[in-house]
Design a protein around this motif. Structure first.
Motif, PDB file in Angstrom:
ATOM      1  N   GLY A 190      88.924  69.543  11.306  1.00  0.00           N
ATOM      2  CA  GLY A 190      89.365  70.836  10.797  1.00  0.00           C
ATOM      3  C   GLY A 190      90.852  71.027  10.999  1.00  0.00           C
ATOM      4  N   GLY A 191      91.557  69.936  11.384  1.00  0.00           N
ATOM      5  CA  GLY A 191      92.970  70.069  11.730  1.00  0.00           C
ATOM      6  C   GLY A 191      93.912  70.065  10.541  1.00  0.00           C
ATOM      7  N   ILE A 192      95.192  69.955  10.841  1.00  0.00           N
ATOM      8  CA  ILE A 192      96.224  69.993   9.804  1.00  0.00           C
ATOM      9  C   ILE A 192      96.417  68.615   9.185  1.00  0.00           C
ATOM     10  N   ASP A 193      96.294  67.588  10.012  1.00  0.00           N
ATOM     11  CA  ASP A 193      96.706  66.250   9.587  1.00  0.00           C
ATOM     12  C   ASP A 193      95.741  65.541   8.638  1.00  0.00           C
ATOM     13  N   SER A 194      94.453  65.618   8.939  1.00  0.00           N
ATOM     14  CA  SER A 194      93.545  64.809   8.123  1.00  0.00           C
ATOM     15  C   SER A 194      93.464  65.268   6.655  1.00  0.00           C
ATOM     16  N   PRO A 195      93.519  66.583   6.346  1.00  0.00           N
ATOM     17  CA  PRO A 195      93.555  66.932   4.914  1.00  0.00           C
ATOM     18  C   PRO A 195      94.796  66.365   4.215  1.00  0.00           C
ATOM     19  N   VAL A 196      95.906  66.314   4.954  1.00  0.00           N
ATOM     20  CA  VAL A 196      97.133  65.740   4.379  1.00  0.00           C
ATOM     21  C   VAL A 196      96.919  64.246   4.116  1.00  0.00           C
ATOM     22  N   ALA A 197      96.240  63.582   5.065  1.00  0.00           N
ATOM     23  CA  ALA A 197      95.955  62.145   4.890  1.00  0.00           C
ATOM     24  C   ALA A 197      95.082  61.917   3.650  1.00  0.00           C
ATOM     25  N   VAL A 198      94.104  62.791   3.440  1.00  0.00           N
ATOM     26  CA  VAL A 198      93.234  62.676   2.252  1.00  0.00           C
ATOM     27  C   VAL A 198      94.074  62.803   0.983  1.00  0.00           C
ATOM     28  N   TYR A 199      94.915  63.836   0.969  1.00  0.00           N
ATOM     29  CA  TYR A 199      95.770  64.061  -0.200  1.00  0.00           C
ATOM     30  C   TYR A 199      96.644  62.840  -0.485  1.00  0.00           C
ATOM     31  N   MET A 200      97.245  62.293   0.582  1.00  0.00           N
ATOM     32  CA  MET A 200      98.171  61.180   0.376  1.00  0.00           C
ATOM     33  C   MET A 200      97.472  59.934  -0.165  1.00  0.00           C
ATOM     34  N   ILE A 208      87.819  59.300  -2.855  1.00  0.00           N
ATOM     35  CA  ILE A 208      87.633  59.620  -1.440  1.00  0.00           C
ATOM     36  C   ILE A 208      86.330  60.343  -1.142  1.00  0.00           C
ATOM     37  N   GLU A 209      85.682  59.909  -0.084  1.00  0.00           N
ATOM     38  CA  GLU A 209      84.582  60.675   0.499  1.00  0.00           C
ATOM     39  C   GLU A 209      85.024  61.004   1.914  1.00  0.00           C
ATOM     40  N   ILE A 289      90.162  56.326   6.488  1.00  0.00           N
ATOM     41  CA  ILE A 289      91.449  57.038   6.433  1.00  0.00           C
ATOM     42  C   ILE A 289      91.450  58.064   7.560  1.00  0.00           C
ATOM     43  N   THR A 290      92.501  58.087   8.363  1.00  0.00           N
ATOM     44  CA  THR A 290      92.580  59.129   9.392  1.00  0.00           C
ATOM     45  C   THR A 290      93.928  59.835   9.308  1.00  0.00           C
ATOM     46  N   GLY A 291      94.023  60.962   9.991  1.00  0.00           N
ATOM     47  CA  GLY A 291      95.269  61.732  10.016  1.00  0.00           C
ATOM     48  C   GLY A 291      96.095  61.434  11.248  1.00  0.00           C
ATOM     49  N   GLU A 292      95.856  60.286  11.873  1.00  0.00           N
ATOM     50  CA  GLU A 292      96.596  59.968  13.097  1.00  0.00           C
ATOM     51  C   GLU A 292      98.090  59.792  12.834  1.00  0.00           C
ATOM     52  N   SER A 293      98.881  60.233  13.822  1.00  0.00           N
ATOM     53  CA  SER A 293     100.331  60.106  13.731  1.00  0.00           C
ATOM     54  C   SER A 293     100.789  59.564  15.084  1.00  0.00           C
ATOM     55  N   LEU A 294     101.542  58.515  15.059  1.00  0.00           N
ATOM     56  CA  LEU A 294     101.850  57.782  16.298  1.00  0.00           C
ATOM     57  C   LEU A 294     102.442  58.696  17.380  1.00  0.00           C
ATOM     58  N   GLY A 295     101.814  58.673  18.540  1.00  0.00           N
ATOM     59  CA  GLY A 295     102.349  59.397  19.686  1.00  0.00           C
ATOM     60  C   GLY A 295     102.101  60.891  19.694  1.00  0.00           C
ATOM     61  N   GLN A 296     101.371  61.413  18.696  1.00  0.00           N
ATOM     62  CA  GLN A 296     101.236  62.867  18.597  1.00  0.00           C
ATOM     63  C   GLN A 296     100.430  63.466  19.753  1.00  0.00           C
ATOM     64  N   VAL A 297      99.336  62.801  20.111  1.00  0.00           N
ATOM     65  CA  VAL A 297      98.512  63.249  21.244  1.00  0.00           C
ATOM     66  C   VAL A 297      98.104  62.004  22.046  1.00  0.00           C
ATOM     67  N   ALA A 298      97.447  62.243  23.184  1.00  0.00           N
ATOM     68  CA  ALA A 298      97.091  61.136  24.085  1.00  0.00           C
ATOM     69  C   ALA A 298      96.300  60.040  23.375  1.00  0.00           C
ATOM     70  N   SER A 299      95.434  60.429  22.435  1.00  0.00           N
ATOM     71  CA  SER A 299      94.600  59.423  21.780  1.00  0.00           C
ATOM     72  C   SER A 299      95.348  58.704  20.655  1.00  0.00           C
ATOM     73  N   LEU A 314      86.445  47.981   9.364  1.00  0.00           N
ATOM     74  CA  LEU A 314      87.101  48.103   8.052  1.00  0.00           C
ATOM     75  C   LEU A 314      88.570  48.443   8.309  1.00  0.00           C
ATOM     76  N   PRO A 315      89.441  48.182   7.347  1.00  0.00           N
ATOM     77  CA  PRO A 315      90.843  48.588   7.534  1.00  0.00           C
ATOM     78  C   PRO A 315      90.918  50.103   7.737  1.00  0.00           C
ATOM     79  N   VAL A 316      91.813  50.543   8.626  1.00  0.00           N
ATOM     80  CA  VAL A 316      91.991  51.982   8.844  1.00  0.00           C
ATOM     81  C   VAL A 316      93.365  52.376   8.307  1.00  0.00           C
ATOM     82  N   LEU A 317      93.387  53.196   7.296  1.00  0.00           N
ATOM     83  CA  LEU A 317      94.658  53.638   6.709  1.00  0.00           C
ATOM     84  C   LEU A 317      95.076  54.938   7.377  1.00  0.00           C
ATOM     85  N   ARG A 318      96.322  54.982   7.817  1.00  0.00           N
ATOM     86  CA  ARG A 318      96.839  56.161   8.530  1.00  0.00           C
ATOM     87  C   ARG A 318      98.130  56.624   7.852  1.00  0.00           C
ATOM     88  N   PRO A 319      98.000  57.309   6.714  1.00  0.00           N
ATOM     89  CA  PRO A 319      99.210  57.634   5.953  1.00  0.00           C
ATOM     90  C   PRO A 319     100.189  58.542   6.699  1.00  0.00           C
TER      91      PRO A 319
END
Ligand code: ATP
Ligand code: MG
Length: 419
Positions: A190-200, A208-209, A289-299, A314-319
């Motif tokens: 429900g965060g900010i990043d993953s919807p942006v990742a979907v869009y990208m 996309i599913e 596809i994930t909304g991960e951004s390097l260094g943003q949080v501990a995970s 599977l390959p993980v795309l992190r736009p």
């Protein structure tokens, strides 16, 4: 005079891609997405696509939809007419004044891809410019020509089949047509990043599913609704969306009981990766596809990403990986998901968050913790109770709970397309 939608997909995009496949994907997407607005005809003409609405169809709705179709570099409305100077002048006289209301200056740009047309481009522009000046003066709203910095640019295009007169052409959504770059399963929180990742990734042409993990009763029905609302908003770009909702309640409870607290988030995220890969393979998706951004949080330190990534087959795309939060928020606002993303509902990742999550986890220690549980059994259980939601866009949004696969096919068939 007939009004239609004239869109372009620019030659550059076609380089290195099979033109035919690109066009077919584009036409398929447009047909699917415009269907709710009434009948229409699509015609291809030299890097342009025209959509001619049938009598009574909703051209405003169609145009709005076309502005969000990936793969188009420009969209505009145009009057179509016969390829004679008389017809072009007549179309300009009738059609263009509405675009010049309240404006002071304009210029005419002409292009003729049919070189047998008797007038050259500058002559066409001069003649049509004169017609418009007269028409506006006659209506008591005189305007001037300004070729340097006009308020409105009028375009005349003499193409193989017809001539088109237009004004107010806009940039298209860019990117590549839906489905021209394979299928991806996005992990939608429900965060900010993953919807942006979907869009990208959708913009790069992926179909996309989404998979969403929840932890009822630690997370609420409202949290799920919020994610479905995000998916619905993203449908404005993808045209359709399927969301698989998987409960990780049992997994979280067992992790909490049997493993060291500091490893909780990492182990949960590894489990989410495995579950997502299973959902992806079931749905024929070739990447996560994930909304991960390097260094943003501990995970999301490099070490943590290494550990969670290793659980994915599977390959993980992190736009968003190289984007700052500010940049992600800018995109989020642009695509209209920000206001929903910031609604304060809990996420399964924030339930039972450790006080000191491992930011530099050692893979062997993580695996040793993971081995304390029968993860495979827990994950089989989670996969046996997946809820599915289908959102098919248009003006009416249908949300169906837990429908079996064949019903989704039926919805698409009704909308004129097979999955
Ligand atoms: P977001 O704003 O996208 O939630 P975040 O900054 O909160 O990202 P995390 O919570 O660490 O970061 O999540 C990283 C990524 O993991 C998310 O972008 C998303 O792709 C995925 N993810 C996290 N929680 C969930 C969930 N409950 N369901 C599905 N995917 C999730
Ligand atoms: Mg999150």
């Amino acid at each position: 005079m007939t009004e239609l939608i004239l869109s372009k997909y620019g030659e550059l995009t076609l380089k290195g891609l099979n033109k035919r496949r690109f066009e077919d994907a584009l036409v398929r997407d447009i047909k699917f997405r415009l269907a709710p607005y009434g009948g229409f005809e699509i015609e291809r003409a030299q890097s342009a696509l025209t959509v001619t609405p049938a009598e009574g169809a909703d051209i405003d709705g169609m145009y709005d939809e076309m502005r969000r179709v990936f793969g188009l570099s420009a969209v505009g409305r145009a009057a179509v007419c016969e390829k004679t100077m008389e017809a072009v002048s007549e179309a300009a006289r009738e059609y263009i004044p509405q675009f010049l209301m309240g404006k002071k200056t304009f210029k005419v740009e002409s292009k003729r891809s049919d070189k047998s047309f008797p007038l050259k481009s500058p002559q066409i522009s001069a003649e049509v410019g004169g017609v418009i000046l007269d028409a506006m003066a006659h209506m008591g709203m005189p305007v001037k020509v300004n070729v340097e910095d006009p308020d409105v640019t009028v375009r005349v295009e003499i193409r193989d089949g017809h001539a088109y007169v237009s004004a107010g052409q806009e940039r298209g959504a860019g990117g590549m047509p839906a489905g021209s770059s394979g299928r991806g399963m996005a992990l939608l929180s429900g965060g900010i990043d993953s919807p942006v990742a979907v869009y990208m990734m959708a913009r790069r042409g992926m179909a996309i599913e989404c998979v969403h993990f929840e932890s009822f009763p630690y997370t609420s029905e409202l949290a799920r609704r919020k994610v479905l609302e995000l998916a619905r908003l993203l449908c404005g770009y993808t045209g359709r969306m399927r969301v698989h909702v998987i409960s990780v309640t049992r997994i979280q409870e067992e992790l909490r009981k049997h493993t060291e607290e500091d490893y909780f988030t990492l182990l949960l995220r590894r489990s989410m990766m495995r579950l997502s890969c299973r959902a992806a393979r079931n749905a024929g998706c070739g990447a996560l596809i994930t909304g991960e951004s390097l260094g943003q949080v501990a995970s999301q330190t490099l070490e943590a990403i290494t550990v969670t990534n290793a659980a994915a087959s599977l390959p993980v795309l992190r736009p968003c990986v190289g984007m700052d939060k500010d940049e992600i928020i800018t995109v989020s606002r642009k695509i209209g998901t920000f206001e929903t993303s910031i609604l304060p509902y809990e996420d399964c990742c924030t339930v039972f968050t450790p006080a000191h999550p491992k930011t530099r986890p050692e893979p062997e220690k993580v695996l040793a913790q993971e081995a304390k549980l029968d993860m495979a059994a827990l994950e089989n259980e989670a996969m046996s109770a997946v809820m599915r939601y289908d959102i098919v866009s248009g003006t009416v949004i249908e949300t169906l709970e837990g429908v079996p696969e064949k019903d989704y096919g039926a919805i698409l068939a009704e909308k004129g397309e097979q999955k």
